[in-house]
Design an enzyme around this catalytic site. Structure first.
Site, PDB file in Angstrom:
ATOM      1  N   HIS A 198       0.836  -1.186   0.000  1.00  0.00           N
ATOM      2  CA  HIS A 198       0.000   0.000   0.000  1.00  0.00           C
ATOM      3  C   HIS A 198       0.880   1.248   0.000  1.00  0.00           C
ATOM      4  O   HIS A 198       2.096   1.173   0.185  1.00  0.00           O
ATOM      5  CB  HIS A 198      -0.952   0.011   1.200  1.00  0.00           C
ATOM      6  N   HIS A 254       4.971   0.053   0.146  1.00  0.00           N
ATOM      7  CA  HIS A 254       5.573  -0.837   1.129  1.00  0.00           C
ATOM      8  C   HIS A 254       4.567  -1.840   1.663  1.00  0.00           C
ATOM      9  O   HIS A 254       3.366  -1.742   1.404  1.00  0.00           O
ATOM     10  CB  HIS A 254       6.186  -0.040   2.282  1.00  0.00           C
ATOM     11  N   ARG A 264       5.223  -9.462  17.166  1.00  0.00           N
ATOM     12  CA  ARG A 264       5.910  -8.277  16.647  1.00  0.00           C
ATOM     13  C   ARG A 264       5.194  -7.030  17.165  1.00  0.00           C
ATOM     14  O   ARG A 264       4.014  -6.821  16.902  1.00  0.00           O
ATOM     15  CB  ARG A 264       5.883  -8.310  15.125  1.00  0.00           C
TER      16      ARG A 264
END
Length: 289
Positions: A198, A254, A264
Site C-alpha cells: 500500500h 511498502h 511483533r
C-alpha cells in the site's frame, strides 16, 4: 485492487483503523550516515543512520502543498538505531502490553491508538477510554505514561524535521498513530490483513511523513514480519529501538511480510503538513465512542 484516496475508517466504530489497508557516504562519514542504493537488507546489526534519497512522486503536485513542509524536491527513506533508547523502548512496550490486556483481535493484527482510544477487540474495535471504567483505566495508564509517550513522539518529530530539512513548527502529528501487535494467527477480517502492499498517502491523504519505531527484535521475539519497500526494493529487519521513517507518497510503496512465529510490536507515528488534520497528544480524559 484499486485504492481510495479518502481516509478509511473501521465501519464498526467510526474510529481510525490502520489495518483496513488491504492490507515508516562518502561526504557524510563524519555524521555516521550511509547511503544505500541497491536491493538491500538492513539487518539487525547496529545502524547509526542509513539513508536512501528518492525522487518525489507526482502525489505532491496534485494535492495541497504546504510551504516549507510538504515533500516535493526531496523524498526518501531513513533507518536509524540511534534516536530512541532501550529504556524508552522498554517503557513504550510496557504501555502497549498493558493496553492490549484489555483487547486484541481475533486475527493476527491488533492496534491500540492512544489518541482516539481505538483498541482491537475480537472482530471489531472499542474505545478503550469509554470501554474501561475509571478505576480500570487509571490502573492501565497514568498521566506519566502518556507524557512519556509524547516525549518519544517528539523525538521522532525532530528526527524527521532534521533529516528532511523542513520547518518543524509546520509538521503536525496526525491520525492514525498507534501501537501494533502482530502474531501468526490467521486473519479473520480484512482489518487483520496487514501484509498487502500500500501507499500511505493514497490510504490517508493527510499523511506526508510516516515513521515506525520497533519494540521487538526480528529473529528473537518473532520471525517473518520484515518491513519491505517495494520500489526500489529494500528490506528492513525490525529491531528494538530501530526507527524507520519516510515520505508517505507513491515513491515509497511498502508492506509487511507475514509474521511466522512470535509477536511483533511496533509504534506507527504519522505526520502531516496540513494543520487542519493535526491531532493533539493523548490524555486520560473520558471519550465517547
Amino acid at each position: 485492487m484499486k485504492k481510495s484516496r479518502r481516509p478509511v475508517q473501521a465501519k464498526e466504530s467510526k474510529m481510525p483503523n490502520p489495518f483496513v489497508i488491504v492490507g515508516a557516504l562518502a561526504c557524510c562519514v563524519g555524521l555516521g550516515i550511509t547511503y544505500w542504493n541497491k536491493t538491500d537488507v538492513i539487518t539487525s546489526d547496529f545502524v547509526e543512520r542509513i539513508t536512501r534519497n528518492i525522487s518525489c512522486s507526482h502525489d505532491y503536485k496534485t494535492l495541497p502543498y504546504f510551504e516549507s513542509c510538504s515533500p516535493r524536491k526531496f523524498c526518501g527513506r531513513i533507518v536509524s538505531d540511534n534516536i530512541v533508547t532501550m529504556e524508552e523502548v522498554s517503557k513504550l512496550l510496557d504501555i502497549a502490553k498493558r493496553g492490549f490486556l484489555h483487547g486484541g483481535s481475533n486475527g493476527g493484527a491488533s492496534i491500540l491508538d492512544l489518541h482516539s482510544g481505538a483498541l482491537s477487540k475480537g472482530d471489531k474495535f472499542v474505545n478503550i477510554y469509554a470501554y474501561l471504567d475509571e478505576n480500570s483505566l487509571r490502573k492501565t495508564f497514568n498521566p506519566k505514561d502518556l507524557k512519556f509517550y509524547s516525549s518519544v513522539r517528539q523525538k521522532v518529530h525532530d528526527a524527521i524535521q532534521e533529516q528532511f530539512g523542513i520547518n518543524g513548527k509546520k509538521l503536525y502529528l496526525t491520525h492514525p498513530t498507534f501501537f501494533s501487535r502482530i502474531t501468526n494467527t490467521s486473519a479473520k477480517t480484512q482489518h487483520d490483513e496487514y501484509w498487502h502492499q500500500h501507499i500511505d498517502k493514497i490510504q490517508y491523504a493527510s499523511f506526508d511523513y510516516t515513521s515506525l519505531l520497533y519494540l521487538s527484535d526480528y529473529g528473537t521475539d518473532f520471525t517473518g514480519g520484515r518491513f519491505v519497500f517495494d520500489n526500489p526494493k529494500s528490506y528492513v529487519e525490525p529491531k528494538k529501538g530501530r526507527l524507520s521513517f519516510f515520505t508517505s507518497g507513491s515513491e515509497n510503496p511498502h508492506r509487511v511480510e507475514k509474521v511466522v512465529s512470535g509477536t511483533r510490536y511496533a509504534v506507527t507515528v504519522s505526520f502531516t503538513c496540513d494543520p487542519s488534520k493535526a491531532i493533539k497528544d493523548p490524555t486520560l480524559e473520558r471519550r465517547q465512542p
